[in-house]
Design a protein around this motif. Structure first.
Motif, short mmCIF file in Angstrom:
data_model
loop_
_atom_site.label_atom_id
_atom_site.label_comp_id
_atom_site.label_asym_id
_atom_site.label_seq_id
_atom_site.Cartn_x
_atom_site.Cartn_y
_atom_site.Cartn_z
N PHE A 35 8.12 -13.86 -4.70
CA PHE A 35 6.71 -13.67 -4.39
C PHE A 35 6.37 -12.18 -4.38
N PRO A 36 6.69 -11.46 -5.47
CA PRO A 36 6.50 -10.00 -5.48
C PRO A 36 5.05 -9.56 -5.32
N GLU A 37 4.10 -10.35 -5.86
CA GLU A 37 2.69 -9.97 -5.73
C GLU A 37 2.22 -10.04 -4.28
N ASP A 38 2.73 -11.01 -3.53
CA ASP A 38 2.36 -11.11 -2.12
C ASP A 38 2.86 -9.89 -1.35
N PHE A 39 4.09 -9.46 -1.66
CA PHE A 39 4.64 -8.29 -0.98
C PHE A 39 3.91 -7.02 -1.40
N ALA A 40 3.51 -6.95 -2.66
CA ALA A 40 2.75 -5.79 -3.15
C ALA A 40 1.40 -5.70 -2.45
N LEU A 41 0.73 -6.86 -2.27
CA LEU A 41 -0.55 -6.87 -1.57
C LEU A 41 -0.39 -6.40 -0.13
N TRP A 42 0.66 -6.86 0.51
CA TRP A 42 0.92 -6.49 1.91
C TRP A 42 1.25 -5.00 2.04
N LEU A 43 2.16 -4.51 1.22
CA LEU A 43 2.68 -3.15 1.40
C LEU A 43 1.90 -2.08 0.64
N LEU A 44 1.37 -2.44 -0.52
CA LEU A 44 0.71 -1.45 -1.37
C LEU A 44 -0.80 -1.63 -1.42
N GLY A 45 -1.26 -2.80 -0.99
CA GLY A 45 -2.70 -3.05 -0.98
C GLY A 45 -3.28 -3.45 -2.32
N ARG A 46 -2.41 -3.75 -3.28
CA ARG A 46 -2.90 -4.18 -4.59
C ARG A 46 -1.91 -5.17 -5.21
N PRO A 47 -2.42 -6.16 -5.96
CA PRO A 47 -1.58 -7.23 -6.50
C PRO A 47 -0.85 -6.83 -7.79
#
Length: 284
Positions: A13-25
């Motif tokens: 689920f890399p996009e979910d982690f990117a949204l959480w940590l980086l603020g973008r999908p």
């Protein structure tokens, strides 16, 4: 086991982690630690994900490590050497509450060298954020919640609504294992009602039995055999519960080839015929 489960979630689920940590999908793909050469990387709790513009380096920890600042600096330099034009975002994610000051370390300094990295203490994160993304759901119990049990109940309801059986099983297994940090096994068994719970989620119970059997052998060979047999039994149970091969590899440490061989054994096992009740005599 907790670290590997978190790695599995980040990889799937890399996009979910990117949204959480980086603020973008961002669409991220995995970088194998072996690609960074030099000395071997302790890969049980580390994951490297990349996009065309950024490298995301995550390290999941249940315990503190006084060498963490140096390790993060070392990894950053290796990543920069391999990908000199990429932005590098590093984050240590602590799963288990502790009073150790080490969880607040975000800097490494040596002579004129200074390096900073990010740290997240899950028990300080808002629970509702983790309930918005499937990949973060299993971590929700470890966040800033007044009631881990109530949070697990909410997560269980969300997981039960997932139509994809494989996805549902994987998230159930991940949630059950990670929740073991905050809750006892009886609560987890009661709230996560799934076939996968019966077959393979109570990983610690099976592992403990294997260790005890190994100790009773009294010899190193016996211990190793007991451990190997336990690992195989865990994998077989997970296969029977339709858990994905990737998740089984993460949990057991078996290679793809070993899991596929066990999969053949499961497939080749004949199904037990249903018992047929004898017809009653018309005279009765």
């Amino acid at each position: 086991m907790y670290d590997n489960t978190c790695k599995f979630l980040a990889e799937n689920f890399p996009e979910d982690f990117a949204l959480w940590l980086l603020g973008r999908p961002l669409s991220l793909t995995k970088i194998e630690p072996s690609e960074l050469a030099a000395e071997p990387i302790r890969a049980d709790s580390i994951i490297f994900l990349e996009s065309a513009e950024i490298i995301l380096h995550l390290e999941f920890q249940t315990q503190t490590d006084e060498n963490m600042p140096y390790r993060m600096t070392n990894y950053c330099l290796r990543l920069h050497g391999k990908y000199p034009h990429r932005e590098i975002y590093q984050c240590v994610i602590y799963l288990k509450p502790t009073k150790s000051p080490l969880v607040y370390q975000t800097t490494f300094k040596f002579q004129k060298l200074s390096h900073e990295f990010n740290v997240i203490r899950l028990w300080e994160q808002p629970t509702d954020l983790f309930q918005q993304y499937l990949g973060l759901l299993p971590l929700a119990v470890l966040t800033k919640t007044d009631s881990p049990e109530a949070t697990l109940r909410d997560v269980a309801r969300q997981v039960e609504r997932i139509a994809d059986r494989t996805l549902q099983n994987n998230l159930t297994a991940s949630t059950a294992i990670i929740s073991g940090i905050a809750l006892n096994k009886e609560i987890i068994r009661r709230l996560l009602r799934s076939e996968i719970m019966k077959e393979s989620v109570i990983y610690q119970d099976i592992l403990l039995e294997g260790k005890l059997e190994g100790k009773l052998e009294g010899k190193l060979e016996g211990k190793l055999e007991g451990k190997a047999e336990t690992t195989q039994q865990i994998a077989l149970n997970m296969l029977r519960a339709n858990v994905s091969v990737d998740l089984i590899k993460q949990f057991t440490g078996l290679t793809l080839k070993q899991v596929q061989q066990l999969q053949k054994r499961v497939t080749a096992q004949p199904k037990m015929p249903k018992s047929v009740k004898p017809k009653r005599s018309p005279n009765h």
